[in-house]
Design an enzyme around this catalytic site. Structure first.
Site, PDB file in Angstrom:
ATOM      1  N   SER A 100      18.688  20.117-106.141  1.00  0.00           N
ATOM      2  CA  SER A 100      18.948  20.241-104.705  1.00  0.00           C
ATOM      3  C   SER A 100      18.096  19.295-103.865  1.00  0.00           C
ATOM      4  CB  SER A 100      18.757  21.705-104.300  1.00  0.00           C
ATOM      5  OG  SER A 100      19.259  21.956-103.030  1.00  0.00           O
ATOM      6  N   ASP A 241      21.616  17.406 -98.218  1.00  0.00           N
ATOM      7  CA  ASP A 241      20.531  17.321 -99.200  1.00  0.00           C
ATOM      8  C   ASP A 241      21.101  16.755-100.502  1.00  0.00           C
ATOM      9  OD1 ASP A 241      22.004  19.521 -99.974  1.00  0.00           O
ATOM     10  OD2 ASP A 241      20.283  20.715-100.582  1.00  0.00           O
ATOM     11  N   ASP A 243      22.185  17.795-103.369  1.00  0.00           N
ATOM     12  CA  ASP A 243      23.407  18.296-104.018  1.00  0.00           C
ATOM     13  C   ASP A 243      24.454  18.733-103.005  1.00  0.00           C
ATOM     14  OD1 ASP A 243      22.140  20.646-103.165  1.00  0.00           O
ATOM     15  OD2 ASP A 243      22.793  21.795-104.913  1.00  0.00           O
TER      16      ASP A 243
END
Length: 449
Positions: A100, A241, A243
């Site tokens: 992430s 972000d 992902d």
């Protein structure tokens, strides 16, 4: 061994904590637990742009194939795309290799069930137990029973873009948009979706090289996007972000717009359309009190959960709510997806700006953010509940709450990972709440000595 799964799958420094060996075991155990009883199960595998993704994918897929499942590898793709496509393709599970918003040296492995939801604690514990028991009772397959790897050729990205575009009515023609892709998984999907909808698209940080993911970019570092939006007179900036399961925004004046504002704007729009189920939005205890005040004026209820998008989603599913999310930009639209979806959020916001005929900053005036102060108090792990037991601390909290008189609040949260409690105060006067928060933190520290 402690619990392997955190709030968002298994995460750690790639090749040190999250090793190829562990990825293999997770693939094997996850495939076995999630597809028991299925003749030839299909598991969708995607990843973000980190250099360690290839290594972990190879190991994870080897584990999946060893128990007879098929691995459909779709390459670099946003996390919410895997959640959506697992359902669309009738796969038995989905897996994302991503950490992430974390720096490049980290990576993670996160599973989704066949309905596109993150796994329950119970299923995660079953996967861990199978690994710890050294795969006892898992048959060793040979010959034709071993699974196959299927390399997907771009159809998945196309399907996800089409899905995301379908969540808005009309187009984005005439809207000047700046996107920051964090050199992550959204570098194709978000750019294509906005272009195909007719927006004038300007993009930064969309050239991933395996090591520049999240580096001074995206939703955790929006400084470059802020500067870009103002300099190029864009109507809205949108930052993802690594992902792309979260999205923050920038207004045309260069103000950072967090998830609370996004929830307020989208909640009001859903109500206007008659689609805000039970007239309620779901937020966490860390959402700003200004959001509650703004929603009260719009006659919209706010329900609060523990911090973490999984708790927001649980509450939404339990009571069939349409929208929920966090300050960080994890926004869940339950009509569209089963997890936070950065691109869907970005498209909803952009569409509202276009259709309203107002500037983004005018739309953001729906809410006034109250100053918020967060102070950490060092407390031994076995005394983290002292603020619930000690009479002097309880009395001080009551006094502060009374003095804030409805235009502020005190929130104390024990850390799940460190020996401290977080003292958070909100109120209209920054100086006053700063002093009160530090005073309360000192009192808590004094009481545990």
């Amino acid at each position: 061994m402690g619990r392997m799964f955190g709030t968002d799958g298994v995460r750690g420094i790639a090749n040190k904590e999250l090793t190829a060996d562990l990825a293999y075991k997770l693939g094997k155990a996850g495939a076995f637990i999630l597809t028991e009883g299925t003749h030839r199960p299909k598991i969708l595998v995607g990843m973000d742009t980190r250099i360690s993704g290839d290594m972990l994918e190879s190991a994870l897929v080897a584990g999946i194939l060893s128990v007879g499942a098929e691995a459909i590898c779709v390459g670099v793709i946003p996390t919410p795309a895997i959640a959506y496509l697992t359902r669309k393709y009738n796969a038995d599970a989905g897996v994302v290799i991503s950490a992430s918003h974390n720096p490049v040296e980290y990576n993670g492995i996160k599973f989704f069930n066949k309905n596109g939801y993150k796994l329950s604690d119970e299923l995660e514990d079953n996967i861990q137990a199978l690994i710890e028991n050294n795969f006892k009772d898992v048959p060793v397959l040979t010959g034709e029973n071993i699974g196959r790897k299927i390399e997907e050729d771009g159809e998945a990205i196309r399907d996800y873009i089409d899905f995301a575009k379908s969540t808005i009515k009309g187009d984005l023609k005439g809207l000047k948009v700046a996107l920051d892709c964090a050199n992550g998984a959204s570098y194709i999907t978000s750019v294509e979706a906005f272009k195909e909808l007719g927006a004038e698209v300007h993009v930064i940080n969309n050239k991933p090289d395996g090591i520049n993911i999240n580096r001074n970019s995206g939703s955790t570092h929006p400084e470059d996007l802020i500067e870009y939006v103002v300099k190029n007179s864009c109507q809205i900036g949108l930052a993802f972000d690594g992902d792309a399961d979260r999205c923050l925004a920038i207004d045309e004046k260069g103000n950072l717009i967090n998830g609370d504002f996004i929830l307020a704007i989208c909640g009001k729009e859903l109500k206007k359309q008659g689609r805000l189920k039970k007239n309620t939005i779901v937020v966490t205890v860390m959402s700003n009190l200004g959001l509650d005040i703004a929603m009260k004026k719009e006659e919209i209820n706010t329900i609060k959960t523990k911090v973490g998008d999984r708790y927001v989603l649980e509450e939404m599913l339990r009571n069939d709510y349409a929208i929920g999310g966090e300050q960080s930009g994890h926004i869940i639209f339950s009509d569209y997806n089963t997890t936070g979806d950065g691109l869907v959020t970005a498209l909803q916001l952009a569409h509202i700006v276009k259709e309203s005929g107002k500037t983004f900053s005018e739309l953001c005036s729906i809410m006034k953010e109250l100053p918020q102060v967060l102070v950490n108090a060092k407390v031994p792990n076995d005394q983290k509940d002292i603020y619930l037991k000690d009479e002097e601390i309880k009395s001080e909290i009551d006094t502060i709450t009374k003095n804030l008189d409805g235009s502020g609040r005190v929130l104390i949260r024990p850390s799940g990972t460190e020996p401290l409690v977080r003292v958070m105060l909100e109120g209209e006067n920054q100086g006053e709440i700063d002093k009160l928060a530090h005073g309360l933190a000192k009192l808590i520290e004094k009481k545990v000595k």
